[in-house]
Design an enzyme around this catalytic site. Structure first.
Site, PDB file in Angstrom:
ATOM      1  N   LYS A 157       0.809  -1.223   0.000  1.00  0.00           N
ATOM      2  CA  LYS A 157       0.000   0.000   0.000  1.00  0.00           C
ATOM      3  C   LYS A 157       0.844   1.275   0.000  1.00  0.00           C
ATOM      4  CE  LYS A 157      -4.420  -1.361   0.415  1.00  0.00           C
ATOM      5  NZ  LYS A 157      -5.512  -0.871  -0.455  1.00  0.00           N
TER       6      LYS A 157
ATOM      7  N   SER B 241       1.861  -9.742  -0.394  1.00  0.00           N
ATOM      8  CA  SER B 241       1.464  -8.336  -0.330  1.00  0.00           C
ATOM      9  C   SER B 241       1.663  -7.662   1.017  1.00  0.00           C
ATOM     10  CB  SER B 241      -0.005  -8.201  -0.747  1.00  0.00           C
ATOM     11  OG  SER B 241      -0.822  -9.056   0.036  1.00  0.00           O
TER      12      SER B 241
END
Length: 332
Positions: free
Chosen positions: A57, A314
């Site tokens: 992110k 991720s």
């Protein structure tokens, strides 16, 4: 690729990479010997867990704030940026804003555990506690945007956010130019959409595979329906993949529909098994959403023999309590 539909072009992703230089980590792409043997393929792990905030992110948040600085100037952002997130996005906004010298606020409901709020504050953002739900926190974000002129940094549905995540795709092809397939989690669509946009522009034969939860998969259900849907969120080991995509989605719905070649849903048991396998064989403690690529390979028997396959790992926002639940579910 149709810029008018979503705004995420190769040029936008390349511009994002220039903005991110020196601000985020070019994360390692490492070969997993254990997984390569298991699936009779060349399995590569893109370790976004190595970002300073522990998740991908940071790329999108940094790109958007840096681009706004370029386009509007520092004075236009004097009131600061704002978001509402209990997890990776909130930490990313806090970290990115601090690095770029912009005030940041993250709105959280009073139900969010103190340690999560403290983690965001430690990265430099002001934490505002409001209401008894995330809906109330988002209402406060909207008020701050409207009344104080703060700038919203959305978690996924913006071309600048998706272009930032797309820099992962550039890095993948630079280190594995003969890549055959990439698997990544599908939630709001910024990650798989951005990566897919980069890959399809530079190596269109790469298969872009999205992986969702078995239930509460808003983007997957929306794509099947042909328009954004409201989907009930369910508890999951892969909680980062929950949540809606917005009924007024303006970017990622069209983007994912364009660049994703195939999609799989994975069960809680498969996610649990993949989390345990990552720790047992890769010595990496990762969150459920980061394990879904491996979960899909294992649960669906995807034919990858002889291929070069990248799994996007991720994020690492997982507590030991959650990992213990995964281990119990996996029966190990």
């Amino acid at each position: 690729m149709s810029e008018s539909s979503h705004g995420v072009t190769l040029a936008a992703i390349q511009a994002a990479r220039r903005r991110l230089e020196g601000q985020v980590v070019r994360t390692p792409l490492v070969r997993s010997a254990a997984l390569s043997r298991r699936f009779d393929a060349d399995i590569l792990l893109k370790l976004e867990t190595c970002q300073p905030t522990g998740a991908f992110k940071l790329r999108g948040a940094t790109n958007m704030i840096a681009a706004l600085l370029e386009e509007r100037g520092r004075e236009a952002l004097a009131a600061g940026v704002v978001t509402a997130s209990t997890g990776n996005h909130g930490r990313a906004v806090a970290y990115a804003a601090a690095r770029l010298g912009i005030p940041a606020m993250v709105c959280l409901s009073r139900l969010v555990p103190a340690d999560k709020a403290e983690a965001v504050a430690a990265l430099g953002a002001e934490v505002r506690r409001v209401g008894e739900s995330q809906d109330a926190a988002f209402e406060e974000v909207e008020r701050l945007v409207r009344e104080r002129g703060m700038v919203l940094i959305p978690p996924f549905d913006d071309p600048l956010i998706a272009a930032g995540q797309g820099t992962i795709g550039l890095e993948l092809l630079e280190e594995a130019p003969d890549l055959d397939r990439v698997l990544a989690g599908l939630s709001g669509g910024g990650l798989i959409g951005g990566i897919g946009a980069a890959l399809k522009a530079l190596r269109p034969e790469v298969t872009v595979t999205g992986v969702s939860l078995s239930r509460g998969a808003a983007m997957a259900d929306s794509l099947a329906a042909g328009h954004p849907l409201a989907v009930e969120e369910v508890a999951s080991l892969g909680d980062s993949l929950g949540g809606g995509i917005g009924l007024d989605n303006r970017c990622t719905f069209a983007l994912v529909r364009e660049v994703m070649d195939e999609h799989y849903r994975v069960s809680e048991a498969a996610i649990a098994g993949a989390m345990v396998d990552f720790l047992a064989h890769e010595q990496r403690l990762i969150e459920g959403a980061a394990a879904v690529g491996l979960a899909a390979l294992a649960e669906h028997g995807i034919a990858v023999q002889g291929q070069k396959v990248a799994l996007v790992v991720s994020g690492n926002a997982v507590s030991l309590e959650t990992f213990d639940r995964a281990r119990a579910l996996a029966g190990r």
